[in-house]
Design a protein around this motif. Structure first.
Motif, PDB file in Angstrom:
ATOM      1  N   ASN A   1      37.274  23.823   1.901  1.00 58.45           N
ATOM      2  CA  ASN A   1      36.779  22.205   1.677  1.00 58.45           C
ATOM      3  C   ASN A   1      35.460  22.140   1.020  1.00 58.45           C
ATOM      4  O   ASN A   1      35.216  21.420   0.613  1.00 58.45           O
ATOM      5  N   ILE A   2      34.657  23.194   0.980  1.00 59.22           N
ATOM      6  CA  ILE A   2      33.299  23.201   0.291  1.00 59.22           C
ATOM      7  C   ILE A   2      33.511  24.119  -0.897  1.00 59.22           C
ATOM      8  O   ILE A   2      32.877  23.487  -2.063  1.00 59.22           O
ATOM      9  N   TRP A   3      33.943  25.319  -0.834  1.00 56.25           N
ATOM     10  CA  TRP A   3      34.019  26.078  -2.060  1.00 56.25           C
ATOM     11  C   TRP A   3      35.394  26.150  -2.725  1.00 56.25           C
ATOM     12  O   TRP A   3      36.453  26.495  -1.996  1.00 56.25           O
ATOM     13  N   GLU A   4      35.319  25.942  -4.039  1.00 56.95           N
ATOM     14  CA  GLU A   4      36.811  26.197  -4.668  1.00 56.95           C
ATOM     15  C   GLU A   4      36.994  27.585  -4.833  1.00 56.95           C
ATOM     16  O   GLU A   4      36.102  28.269  -5.224  1.00 56.95           O
TER      17      GLU A   4
ATOM     18  N   VAL B   1      31.703  29.583   7.023  1.00 53.08           N
ATOM     19  CA  VAL B   1      30.934  28.360   6.465  1.00 53.08           C
ATOM     20  C   VAL B   1      31.007  28.739   4.964  1.00 53.08           C
ATOM     21  O   VAL B   1      31.154  28.023   3.956  1.00 53.08           O
ATOM     22  N   HIS B   2      30.851  29.920   4.534  1.00 48.45           N
ATOM     23  CA  HIS B   2      30.553  30.389   2.990  1.00 48.45           C
ATOM     24  C   HIS B   2      32.064  30.715   2.494  1.00 48.45           C
ATOM     25  O   HIS B   2      32.168  30.947   1.203  1.00 48.45           O
ATOM     26  N   ARG B   3      33.154  30.701   3.225  1.00 43.02           N
ATOM     27  CA  ARG B   3      34.446  30.739   2.822  1.00 43.02           C
ATOM     28  C   ARG B   3      35.152  29.763   3.057  1.00 43.02           C
ATOM     29  O   ARG B   3      36.341  29.656   2.851  1.00 43.02           O
TER      30      ARG B   3
ATOM     31  N   LEU C   1      31.052  28.127  16.214  1.00 43.61           N
ATOM     32  CA  LEU C   1      30.788  27.121  15.265  1.00 43.61           C
ATOM     33  C   LEU C   1      31.335  27.535  13.826  1.00 43.61           C
ATOM     34  O   LEU C   1      30.760  28.428  13.442  1.00 43.61           O
ATOM     35  N   SER C   2      32.554  26.835  13.342  1.00 44.72           N
ATOM     36  CA  SER C   2      33.093  27.555  12.192  1.00 44.72           C
ATOM     37  C   SER C   2      32.891  26.673  10.732  1.00 44.72           C
ATOM     38  O   SER C   2      33.606  26.913   9.644  1.00 44.72           O
ATOM     39  N   ASP C   3      32.211  25.562  10.980  1.00 45.93           N
ATOM     40  CA  ASP C   3      32.125  24.934   9.410  1.00 45.93           C
ATOM     41  C   ASP C   3      30.670  24.441   9.547  1.00 45.93           C
ATOM     42  O   ASP C   3      29.731  24.367  10.582  1.00 45.93           O
ATOM     43  N   PHE C   4      30.091  23.837   8.488  1.00 47.50           N
ATOM     44  CA  PHE C   4      28.827  23.737   8.157  1.00 47.50           C
ATOM     45  C   PHE C   4      28.102  22.595   9.068  1.00 47.50           C
ATOM     46  O   PHE C   4      27.043  22.658   9.496  1.00 47.50           O
TER      47      PHE C   4
END
Length: 418
Positions: A328-331, A323-325, A4-7
């Motif tokens: 789409n979530i973290w600029e 998730v932390h890299r 599972l690779s996204d939040f």
């Protein structure tokens, strides 16, 4: 195996479908080392729930997430500072000092005592644990999962892992035996005492009870290993990032001066007034997720996740690193920017995609303890020292060494007293 690779996928599996995705797969190497007992790797079910509930409430009794643990952490830091000052302005390896201090906090709750930094047996245990986590994902050792008999080969990493298991077992069983011999029923000193009393209690009323010394041994092993390695590595990453980003270190120093000053020891009550420092710790955790692939789960029933049918028995890997890299979530996710956790007024933003301790029913039991330790230890060290990376030394590769946890590659550091 499903990664599972996204939040959204991680949250849907571990929170929305927690009952289906809280079990652990039966991995031969893990089963051999843990006998399917303890808290971290044990299968999901009534025994696990019972043991986790007892462990959590007992650790709370001894200060987990409470201010009563604060003096122990601050006390431990006196030894850390003494050790660091011995090096003057010479570069030194911070790994053993940090590892000893973090481990001593969990030892004070679990074993009722701290160990001296020169205690040979203690130092050996800590280095063996780190080594075991590193070689447990060695490609040769992983072959044990296909041919379990390889574990008993008398050479190479197989023999080394068996020896580590033997030595750590002897160390922990000795501590449990000492507790049994000196148990005062009226005044339990620590986690082991409380557990031994629970075993006695359950024996009277329930012959089928899961509480016994054997299970205690595996819980203590979990606490000792999980409570040392993860927080140690996070603190080491913090020191490394500070030494490589002096401008961020300078801002942390400034905030400490304003809120705490130089003479008073930091307290958890300062946390609310130190958003930049808190954001810095969170950004280090985001960049270096210490358990990057979490601990694998298993689907205990056939279900549908994100439109896909997941057969019963599938191994589920929550990829917390991605998730932390996730761009789409973290600029600019690969840049070290503590300010991403602050709003325009410099106040802390809680971001639900920030899940270094995992989420759901098997979220890390030591989350409160780790947050306490990280804040108090990091702030105390930054209050007393400036950390410099040696000028002529090569910068270590920042992707880290992957064992079960993500450790920095060895590095030396210089401390200057402030």
């Amino acid at each position: 195996m499903i990664v599972l690779s996204d939040f959204e996928a991680v949250r849907e599996a571990l929170v929305s479908q927690a009952e289906v995705f809280s079990d652990r797969p039966s991995v031969p190497i893990v089963a051999m080392l843990t006998k399917k007992k303890g808290i971290v790797f044990a299968p999901y079910g009534p025994v696990w729930r019972q043991q986790r509930k007892f462990s959590h409430s007992t650790l709370r009794h001894f200060g987990l997430g409470k201010h009563s643990l604060e003096p122990k952490i601050i006390e431990e830091l006196k030894y850390v500072k003494e050790e660091m000052l011995r090096y003057g302005k010479d570069p030194f390896n911070p790994f053993p000092i940090i590892s000893n201090s973090v481990s001593n906090v969990i030892c004070s709750m679990a074993f009722g005592r701290r160990f001296d930094y020169e205690d040979v047996e203690f130092k050996t245990m800590l280095s063996l644990m780190s080594r075991a986590l590193e070689i447990s994902v060695n490609s040769h050792v992983l072959l044990v999962n296909i041919c379990p008999w390889l574990y008993y080969l008398p050479f190479g990493p197989f023999r080394e892992l068996r020896q580590i298991e033997f030595d750590v077992t002897a160390f922990l069983k000795k501590i449990i035996a000492q507790h049994r011999d000196t148990l005062d029923r009226e005044n339990p000193r620590d986690f082991i005492d409380m557990y031994l009393l629970q075993v006695e209690e359950e024996r009277k009323s329930n012959s089928e009870s899961s509480f016994n010394e054997d299970y205690l041994f595996f819980i203590i092993g979990d606490l000792f290993i999980a409570g040392t390695d993860t927080t140690t590595n996070t603190l080491l990453w913090c020191l490394l990032y500070m030494s490589l980003h002096p401008e961020v270190q300078e801002k942390v120093h400034t905030e400490i001066e304003v809120v705490i000053g130089r003479d008073r020891a930091p307290s958890l009550t300062d946390k609310a007034h130190m958003p930049f420092t808190e954001a810095t710790i969170m950004e280090v955790q985001r960049m270096t997720v210490v358990v990057p692939l979490s601990v694998p789960r298993m689907a205990s029933a056939t279900t549908v996740l994100r439109g896909y049918t997941i057969p019963k028995g599938s191994v589920i890997v929550p990829n917390l690193w991605s998730v932390h890299r996730d761009p789409n979530i973290w600029e600019r996710p690969d840049d070290f920017q503590p300010t991403r956790f602050l709003d325009e007024n410099g106040q802390l933003i809680k971001r639900e995609m920030f899940i270094p301790f995992g989420i759901g029913k098997r979220v890390c039991m030591g989350e409160q303890l780790a947050k306490m330790e990280l804040f108090l230890m990091f702030v105390n060290l930054m209050q007393n020292f400036t950390f410099l990376y040696p000028e002529n030394a090569t910068k270590p590769a920042m992707e880290g060494r992957f064992g079960l946890t993500l450790a920095p590659f060895p590095f030396n550091i210089i401390v200057l007293k402030r």
